[in-house]
Scaffold this active site. Structure first.
Site, short mmCIF file in Angstrom:
data_model
loop_
_atom_site.label_atom_id
_atom_site.label_comp_id
_atom_site.label_asym_id
_atom_site.label_seq_id
_atom_site.Cartn_x
_atom_site.Cartn_y
_atom_site.Cartn_z
N GLY A 1 57.96 56.87 42.95
CA GLY A 1 58.91 58.08 43.07
C GLY A 1 59.55 56.82 40.84
N SER A 2 60.69 56.92 40.69
CA SER A 2 61.24 56.83 39.61
C SER A 2 60.43 55.61 39.53
CB SER A 2 62.58 56.72 39.47
OG SER A 2 62.16 58.91 39.79
N VAL A 3 60.12 54.74 40.04
CA VAL A 3 60.15 53.21 40.28
C VAL A 3 59.07 52.78 38.76
CG1 VAL A 3 60.58 52.16 42.12
CG2 VAL A 3 58.49 52.47 41.78
N LYS B 1 58.92 54.70 36.37
CA LYS B 1 59.44 54.63 35.09
C LYS B 1 59.73 53.80 33.92
CE LYS B 1 61.52 58.83 36.60
NZ LYS B 1 63.15 59.99 37.03
#
Length: 582
Positions: A297-299, A301
């Site tokens: 997921g967003s890690v 980013k």
């Protein structure tokens, strides 16, 4: 003897008294002296020839066994003959210690009970008496062993001195003892997924015990780890509490020296007592930290933003349109609880915008994205890591890596890696831009470092990720004085090839103190449940982040990180002053 013909005078008697009688050589079939010697010599030669022939057959057979087929020594046979012949077969295995030389794996002398079933006169009686001493082995099991058609059988391995004394007291001479060693782990579960364990013959079957089996069994020199037991205990303790509190299926956490990639702590729960070997549930032996491949997921980013800035195609002042969903063929990329507006690079991270991150990645392009992820080690198994259990990342082949993959990879979907992959790459982004393969061993190895981003990009990322902890979804890890920087990540869990609604993999990756980074950490929870105190949410900010904050609070003093309250206070004062002019 004179060899003359018999000479007789004709008279009434054959011979006269006192007359010497002469015989010819062949009168009674007697042989001469020379003929007797020859016969004797021939017989001796035949006998010598037979002995030489037999000796040659034996020598040829020994040669064939030793040099052609090789000598096959059975472990039990070796053990059986050792006490009789005095031969010594070393089984010593090197100790393992933590970074402070506290022993975490060692050997203790023990005894094995064995017998020759052919010498057992009353197998039923012996089996009955042994079953009374050893509660964990039945009468039937002992009887089967005692009636085997073999000359050697182990009845019980690694018995205690008390049990040995009781067996001796039985008075059965056919029961014998063999000196042995057993591997023991004083900390029990604490390093379960790091050390692994050995089998009953002291051969490694998991973890470092398996991957470094040759090193441990061929040297008496202690093997020193990079693990700090005090830090390990705190990390595991908080992880167990989080797993219980949020009813997660499993959880893992890793702490790493951000500059050297030495692993200070690695815990994965559920775990198990290394001194026990009777576990039937293989699931508890699964090392989530190094083997658990998942969509983070967003890690991701963090890596997407670093790529954009380092490529020169994205400036830190750039903005991206997050006012509406982004259409990618038949699919739409949307945001979760993100303001519908144009977002700067910093706001993209603070609000964790999927839309803005995808737009950023599309501007950079496929080629640079793939090259960057490869350079961060996110496409390959981490071969240098000494532990046996290691997962290989899953991703599309470059041939099918189209714009939709570029966009989804930007926010951590479409590519699956292990927590240790993420933490090592994250360390490289924040330590000045140098990627160093992770290690669990203090001994020098072949680890080669490489630059992955510029020093300036790394400095920019420190500031951006510190803001995520101050203003974004990682506020619960903003521990006063320790200047924590980090990023959250929540991704739907995949089961049987499909995303499961309501089931999440939640992650929090962090570094501290960010003004001069020394340590990095990742926390991952598998399927945490929502609670009343989390207002029905089960995303990372409500479970992985507070868990990470508690871990940092406990381990920072152990790692000699002095809290810098003054720096944090000054920073907050400046920020408040800046915000008051908006």
């Amino acid at each position: 003897m004179l060899k003359v013909s018999l000479s007789r005078k004709k008279s009434a008697y054959p011979y006269t008294p006192g007359q010497e009688i002469y015989f010819s050589a062949g009168t009674f079939g007697w042989e001469t002296d020379d003929e007797a010697v020859n016969v004797c010599r021939n017989r001796i030669m035949v006998i010598i020839g037979l002995f030489l022939l037999i000796y040659a057959v034996i020598v040829i057979r020994i040669f064939n066994v030793c040099l052609v087929d090789g000598i096959q020594l059975d472990r039990e046979a070796i053990s059986y003959y050792r006490p009789r012949t005095g031969l010594v077969f070393p089984v010593h295995r090197a100790n393992i210690t933590d970074r402070n030389e506290v022993v975490v794996a060692t050997n203790l002398p023990t005894v094995n009970l064995f017998t020759n079933p052919k010498k057992v006169s009353n197998a039923k009686l012996v089996a009955q008496k042994l079953a009374e001493i050893f509660d964990d082995t039945s009468y039937e099991d002992f009887l089967i062993k005692l009636t085997r058609k073999s000359s050697f059988v182990y009845l019980k391995r690694n018995i205690s001195p008390q049990q040995q004394a009781r067996v001796n007291a039985l008075g059965f001479p056919e029961l014998e003892f063999q000196p042995s060693e057993i591997r023991v782990y004083p900390q029990k579960e604490l390093l379960a997924h790091v050390l692994g364990n050995t089998d009953i013959d002291n051969e490694g079957i998991a973890g470092l015990e398996k991957s470094l089996n040759d090193r441990l069994s061929s040297s008496t020199k202690d093997l020193k780890l990079t693990i700090d037991l005090g830090v390990q205990y705190a990390v595991r303790d908080e992880l167990l509490k989080a797993k219980e509190k949020f009813k997660a299926e499993r959880a893992t956490a890793v702490v790493m020296d951000i500059n050297t990639s030495e692993i200070i702590a690695l815990a994965s729960v559920p775990d198990y007592d290394l001194n026990r070997r009777d576990f039937k549930d293989k699931d508890i032996k699964f090392n989530f930290a190094t083997l658990g491949v998942y969509e983070a997921g967003s890690v991701f980013k963090v890596f997407n933003t670093a790529l954009g800035l380092d490529s020169g195609k994205i400036k830190i002042t750039d903005s991206f349109d997050a006012t509406k969903p982004l259409k990618m063929g038949r699919h739409r990329i949307t945001d979760y609880r993100v303001p519908a507006k144009w977002l700067t690079v910093g706001e993209t991270l603070i609000h964790s915008s999927n839309i803005a991150s995808a737009l950023m990645a599309l501007k950079v392009g496929k080629e640079l994205q793939i090259k960057f992820l490869k350079n961060l080690g996110l496409f390959d198994k981490i071969e240098n890591l000494e532990i046996y259990e290691k997962g290989r990342p899953l991703h599309r082949s470059e041939r099918y890596w189209q714009d939709d993959t570029v966009a989804t990879t930007a926010y951590g979907y479409g590519i699956s890696v292990t927590p240790i992959h993420i933490l090592t790459a994250f360390s490289a982004v924040l330590n000045g831009g140098i990627y160093t393969p992770p290690t669990l061993i203090s001994e020098p190895g072949n680890r080669k470092s490489r630059r992955v981003i510029s020093t300036q990009t790394s400095m920019d990322m420190r500031k951006l990720l510190r803001d995520v902890v101050i203003y974004g979804s990682a506020k619960n890890a903003n521990i006063d004085g320790y200047e924590v920087a980090g990023k959250t990540g929540t991704a739907n869990k995949i089961e049987q090839g499909r995303y499961v609604k309501g089931k999440n993999m939640t992650s929090f990756v962090a570094a501290f103190p960010i003004s001069a980074p020394k340590y990095a950490m990742i926390v991952v929870l598998d399927s945490p449940k929502s609670l009343k105190e989390t207002f029905g949410f089960n995303t990372s900010g409500w479970n992985a982040v507070p868990t990470g904050g508690k871990i940092i609070t406990r381990i920072a003093p152990q790692l000699n990180i002095r809290p810098n309250y003054d720096l944090d206070t000054q920073r907050m004062t400046v920020l408040k002053s800046y915000n008051s002019h908006d």
